[in-house]
Design an enzyme around this catalytic site. Structure first.
Site, PDB file in Angstrom:
ATOM      1  N   TYR A 198       0.838  -1.197   0.000  1.00  0.00           N
ATOM      2  CA  TYR A 198       0.000   0.000   0.000  1.00  0.00           C
ATOM      3  C   TYR A 198       0.875   1.251   0.000  1.00  0.00           C
ATOM      4  O   TYR A 198       1.695   1.458   0.894  1.00  0.00           O
ATOM      5  CB  TYR A 198      -0.896  -0.020   1.238  1.00  0.00           C
ATOM      6  CG  TYR A 198      -2.091   0.892   1.166  1.00  0.00           C
ATOM      7  CD1 TYR A 198      -3.325   0.407   0.726  1.00  0.00           C
ATOM      8  CD2 TYR A 198      -2.022   2.222   1.568  1.00  0.00           C
ATOM      9  CE1 TYR A 198      -4.452   1.226   0.685  1.00  0.00           C
ATOM     10  CE2 TYR A 198      -3.141   3.042   1.529  1.00  0.00           C
ATOM     11  CZ  TYR A 198      -4.348   2.541   1.085  1.00  0.00           C
ATOM     12  OH  TYR A 198      -5.452   3.350   1.040  1.00  0.00           O
ATOM     13  N   TYR A 255      -5.773   5.347  -7.116  1.00  0.00           N
ATOM     14  CA  TYR A 255      -5.998   5.250  -5.675  1.00  0.00           C
ATOM     15  C   TYR A 255      -7.406   4.732  -5.448  1.00  0.00           C
ATOM     16  O   TYR A 255      -8.379   5.474  -5.513  1.00  0.00           O
ATOM     17  CB  TYR A 255      -5.811   6.621  -5.030  1.00  0.00           C
ATOM     18  CG  TYR A 255      -6.121   6.656  -3.552  1.00  0.00           C
ATOM     19  CD1 TYR A 255      -5.323   5.974  -2.638  1.00  0.00           C
ATOM     20  CD2 TYR A 255      -7.205   7.381  -3.059  1.00  0.00           C
ATOM     21  CE1 TYR A 255      -5.599   6.007  -1.282  1.00  0.00           C
ATOM     22  CE2 TYR A 255      -7.488   7.431  -1.708  1.00  0.00           C
ATOM     23  CZ  TYR A 255      -6.684   6.735  -0.822  1.00  0.00           C
ATOM     24  OH  TYR A 255      -6.965   6.772   0.523  1.00  0.00           O
TER      25      TYR A 255
END
Length: 388
Positions: A297, A341
């Protein structure tokens, strides 16, 4: 799962379908429409229909409730529905919840989804503008008056301490940005397709909150992503090679807050990621050397380095050198810096593609993918592997 012993979830469920909308800065449609499109695409990919689905999992921050998505997508009765808290930290936990439901017989086919207009609608990067009176809001209230108003500002505190402790300069964070954009440049689905960057580009990008530059910060994206989870046995009868859930975990550290855990013993690591790492290694029986590709991430580059260190791929302060050496194929879709995102859900999809052998940046012989979720918050992680 206990933090003290292995669990028995591994090998009982698999991701069998992935689907997404286009990734854009202005979708031109509702978040519900995005969710339904992604769910439909994932079911098509899995060779299943809405009638096969009896479970849905999403994030607490999603504006499209499970029952509304079920209605709009043509899904009938549901025996399982769930929401995971803490923003991007929920990503891998949605698959964990789905796998738990499948393994226990509560549901047969569970779809995990996330959809938002995070660029044309509510922009998370704009920071805290309004909070309901909650315990989380009270914790933030200690930091907002001093100017810590945005996610970038919260991460900058830890990043600055990291650089100071290990005698590093901000360009060390650029290693992550360069790798992500290199992969995004070869990914037609990525917003930054065809646009690689160099370390010089990173160093020339403007400051956001020192020591973070523009190219250290993820995008803001409109889009949707969905994943289909079912049993390994059923997966073998479906058209795509299954990505087996080898291990799944959630983790929160001591003195945990949402991105403002500044009163821990130190700021140079991510204890919540350490909790997840220990559980994944313990339950899977694997070690860092067994991982073929890492999908970490990357909302902010410093936390990628800290994740590598928490998982044991390298020592404290060595994450930048590890990335620079290309010691592990990393974020082969381009990550949230380069592709989109989507609170990490698109990263899980990339891990599935690596297991299937269909990534545009395919790692030869990839049989195990590590995926992580949002950091600085209570988080989650997965190890996905090939069947058999």
């Amino acid at each position: 799962m206990s933090i003290r012993r292995p669990d028995t979830l591994g090998g009982k469920a698999a991701v069998v379908g992935i689907g997404a909308t286009e990734f854009s800065k202005n979708s031109g449609r509702s978040e519900l429409k995005l969710a339904v499109e992604a769910v439909g695409a994932a079911l098509d990919d899995a060779g299943l229909t809405p009638a096969d689905v009896d479970g849905l999992v999403t994030f607490t921050m999603d504006t499209s409730p499970e029952i509304t998505v079920a209605q709009a997508a043509g899904i009938g009765e549901l025996s399982f529905f769930s929401r995971i808290h803490y923003g991007g930290g929920a990503a891998c936990a949605t698959v964990q919840q789905a796998a738990l439901a499948v393994a226990s017989g509560v549901a047969d086919v569970v779809v995990c989804y996330r959809a938002f207009n995070e660029r044309s609608g509510r922009r998370f990067g704009s920071g805290v503008q309004r909070r309901e009176p909650t315990a989380e809001g009270a914790a933030l209230g200690w930091n907002l008056p001093s100017g810590l108003l945005t996610p970038a500002s919260w991460v900058a505190m830890a990043a600055q301490r990291y650089l100071h402790t290990y005698g590093l300069e901000p360009d060390v964070f650029g290693q992550v940005a360069v790798v992500d954009r290199r992969h995004a440049a070869r990914n037609p689905a990525a917003y930054f397709h065809g646009q690689p960057i160099t370390l010089a580009d990173h160093a020339a990008s403007r400051w956001i909150v020192e020591p973070l530059r523009l190219l250290d910060c993820c995008q803001e994206t409109d889009g949707g992503q969905a994943l289909v989870v079912t049993s390994v046995e059923r997966a073998r009868d479906l058209p795509r090679p299954p990505a087996v859930v080898v291990a799944a975990a959630q983790g929160a550290g001591r003195s945990q807050e949402q991105m403002t855990s500044f009163y821990r013993d130190g700021l140079t690591g991510l204890p919540e990621t350490g909790v997840v790492a220990r559980q994944l290694w313990r339950s899977s029986g694997l070690a860092p050397a067994d991982i073929d590709v890492g999908i970490l991430y990357d909302h902010f580059t410093p936390f990628v380095l800290m994740q590598l260190e928490e998982f044991g791929f390298c020592g404290p302060g060595e994450g930048g050198a590890f990335v620079a050496a290309d010691a592990l194929p990393l974020n082969t879709h381009g990550g949230q810096l380069g592709e989109a995102y989507l609170h990490g859900m698109n990263g899980i999809a990339e891990a599935v593609r690596q297991i299937r052998g269909t990534s545009v940046n395919q790692v030869a012989g990839a049989a195990s993918s590590l995926v992580t979720a949002g950091t600085g918050v209570p988080t989650s992680g997965l190890i996905l592997g090939a069947d058999g």
